[in-house]
Design an enzyme around this catalytic site. Sequence first.
Site, PDB file in Angstrom:
ATOM      1  N   GLY A 182       9.522 -61.917 -87.226  1.00 31.34           N
ATOM      2  CA  GLY A 182       8.900 -61.212 -88.351  1.00 31.34           C
ATOM      3  C   GLY A 182       8.029 -60.030 -87.997  1.00 31.34           C
ATOM      4  O   GLY A 182       7.174 -59.622 -88.794  1.00 31.34           O
ATOM      5  N   SER A 183       8.276 -59.395 -86.836  1.00 31.37           N
ATOM      6  CA  SER A 183       7.392 -58.270 -86.478  1.00 31.37           C
ATOM      7  C   SER A 183       7.632 -57.056 -87.387  1.00 31.37           C
ATOM      8  O   SER A 183       6.696 -56.308 -87.684  1.00 31.37           O
ATOM      9  CB  SER A 183       7.536 -57.894 -85.000  1.00 31.37           C
ATOM     10  OG  SER A 183       8.741 -57.213 -84.772  1.00 31.37           O
ATOM     11  N   ASN A 207      18.496 -52.561 -94.468  1.00 28.17           N
ATOM     12  CA  ASN A 207      18.482 -53.341 -93.231  1.00 28.17           C
ATOM     13  C   ASN A 207      18.044 -52.407 -92.106  1.00 28.17           C
ATOM     14  O   ASN A 207      18.186 -51.184 -92.214  1.00 28.17           O
ATOM     15  CB  ASN A 207      19.888 -53.881 -92.940  1.00 28.17           C
ATOM     16  CG  ASN A 207      19.904 -54.760 -91.695  1.00 28.17           C
ATOM     17  OD1 ASN A 207      18.998 -55.581 -91.480  1.00 28.17           O
ATOM     18  ND2 ASN A 207      20.901 -54.591 -90.851  1.00 28.17           N
ATOM     19  N   HIS A 237      18.571 -51.825 -87.922  1.00 26.82           N
ATOM     20  CA  HIS A 237      19.410 -52.215 -86.788  1.00 26.82           C
ATOM     21  C   HIS A 237      18.892 -51.518 -85.525  1.00 26.82           C
ATOM     22  O   HIS A 237      18.633 -50.312 -85.558  1.00 26.82           O
ATOM     23  CB  HIS A 237      20.870 -51.824 -87.054  1.00 26.82           C
ATOM     24  CG  HIS A 237      21.783 -52.329 -86.001  1.00 26.82           C
ATOM     25  ND1 HIS A 237      22.172 -53.644 -85.910  1.00 26.82           N
ATOM     26  CD2 HIS A 237      22.351 -51.694 -84.950  1.00 26.82           C
ATOM     27  CE1 HIS A 237      22.959 -53.804 -84.854  1.00 26.82           C
ATOM     28  NE2 HIS A 237      23.086 -52.638 -84.257  1.00 26.82           N
ATOM     29  N   ASP A 244      26.528 -54.149 -90.959  1.00 26.98           N
ATOM     30  CA  ASP A 244      26.067 -52.881 -90.367  1.00 26.98           C
ATOM     31  C   ASP A 244      26.907 -51.659 -90.732  1.00 26.98           C
ATOM     32  O   ASP A 244      26.949 -50.692 -89.961  1.00 26.98           O
ATOM     33  CB  ASP A 244      26.021 -52.998 -88.824  1.00 26.98           C
ATOM     34  CG  ASP A 244      25.068 -54.081 -88.345  1.00 26.98           C
ATOM     35  OD1 ASP A 244      24.060 -54.333 -89.045  1.00 26.98           O
ATOM     36  OD2 ASP A 244      25.328 -54.669 -87.292  1.00 26.98           O
ATOM     37  N   GLU A 282      11.189 -49.058 -84.481  1.00 27.54           N
ATOM     38  CA  GLU A 282      11.564 -49.808 -85.688  1.00 27.54           C
ATOM     39  C   GLU A 282      10.359 -49.940 -86.621  1.00 27.54           C
ATOM     40  O   GLU A 282      10.457 -49.754 -87.837  1.00 27.54           O
ATOM     41  CB  GLU A 282      12.043 -51.218 -85.324  1.00 27.54           C
ATOM     42  CG  GLU A 282      13.358 -51.258 -84.573  1.00 27.54           C
ATOM     43  CD  GLU A 282      13.859 -52.679 -84.386  1.00 27.54           C
ATOM     44  OE1 GLU A 282      13.788 -53.472 -85.328  1.00 27.54           O
ATOM     45  OE2 GLU A 282      14.333 -52.994 -83.281  1.00 27.54           O
TER      46      GLU A 282
HETATM   47  C1  GRF Z   1      14.855 -56.304 -85.031  1.00 30.03           C
HETATM   48  O1  GRF Z   1      15.186 -55.834 -83.765  1.00 30.03           O
HETATM   49  C2  GRF Z   1      15.757 -55.686 -86.074  1.00 30.03           C
HETATM   50  O2  GRF Z   1      16.205 -54.420 -85.733  1.00 30.03           O
HETATM   51  C3  GRF Z   1      16.910 -56.636 -86.134  1.00 30.03           C
HETATM   52  O3  GRF Z   1      16.343 -57.908 -85.924  1.00 30.03           O
HETATM   53  C4  GRF Z   1      15.136 -57.793 -85.188  1.00 30.03           C
HETATM   54  C5  GRF Z   1      14.085 -58.492 -85.980  1.00 30.03           C
HETATM   55  O4  GRF Z   1      12.860 -58.529 -85.298  1.00 30.03           O
HETATM   56  N1  GRF Z   1      17.650 -56.519 -87.367  1.00 30.03           N
HETATM   57  P1  GRF Z   1      11.552 -59.030 -86.034  1.00 30.03           P
HETATM   58  O5  GRF Z   1      11.839 -60.458 -86.518  1.00 30.03           O
HETATM   59  O6  GRF Z   1      11.282 -58.107 -87.162  1.00 30.03           O
HETATM   60  O7  GRF Z   1      10.473 -59.020 -85.004  1.00 30.03           O
END
Ligand code: GRF
Length: 215
Positions: A14-15, A109, A111, A152, A181
Amino acid sequence: MAQLRLAVLASGRGSNFEAILKSITSGKLKATIQVVISNKASAGALEIARNYNIPAVHISAKKFPEQEQFDEKLLAVVRECQANFIVLAGYLKMLSPAIIRAFKNRILNIHPALLPSFGGKGMYGHHVHQAVLDYGCKVTGVTVHLVDEKYDTGVPVLQRCVPVLDDDDAESLAARVLKIEHQIYTEALQLFADDRIEIIGRSVKIKSDEHSFSN
Ligand code: GRF
């Protein structure tokens, strides 16, 4: 457009969800998080949500074994919580066409690569970064994209490059990509919040700032 009221779907730590939440609390992103939903009871994302008093809902695939039942339940929770936009943040379950239709062009989403490279079924987590390294790429990146009915393949909203360094392993590369991200997801959501996204077929145009003021 109405204020963005997000339902966040996450299967893991969940980061990205937490980064979005921090952008909201710091005033950088104009949105609210109505609910966090996970198909995994142990998801870190649910724990983070509970710590911030955000409704956290586990939908168990054991209880709803058919995809259709599962997604009916999911849609019911999203609607009960009055969310008007869905954010996938490490959600590892495919969404059924019914949800995609109900939230057309309102599901994003993220990725951890530059789609259409290194995407598709099985391309998640460290598999993505290892594949980038195995190919010998010099750059990778992040894609925020609209969600369609396949893995995707939805149209990109924002993409950003991240360099691959000579001594990278999957872990160091994942960490560099993750930092981006956390920035780019908020930026993409703010574009929707400001009504600056125009979707024409397979193309997302970003309207200028002035345009959103003149409306
Ligand atoms: C991230 O790398 C995102 O790009 C992918 O899943 C991962 C989720 O990481 N879809 P987090 O749970 O948000 O830390």
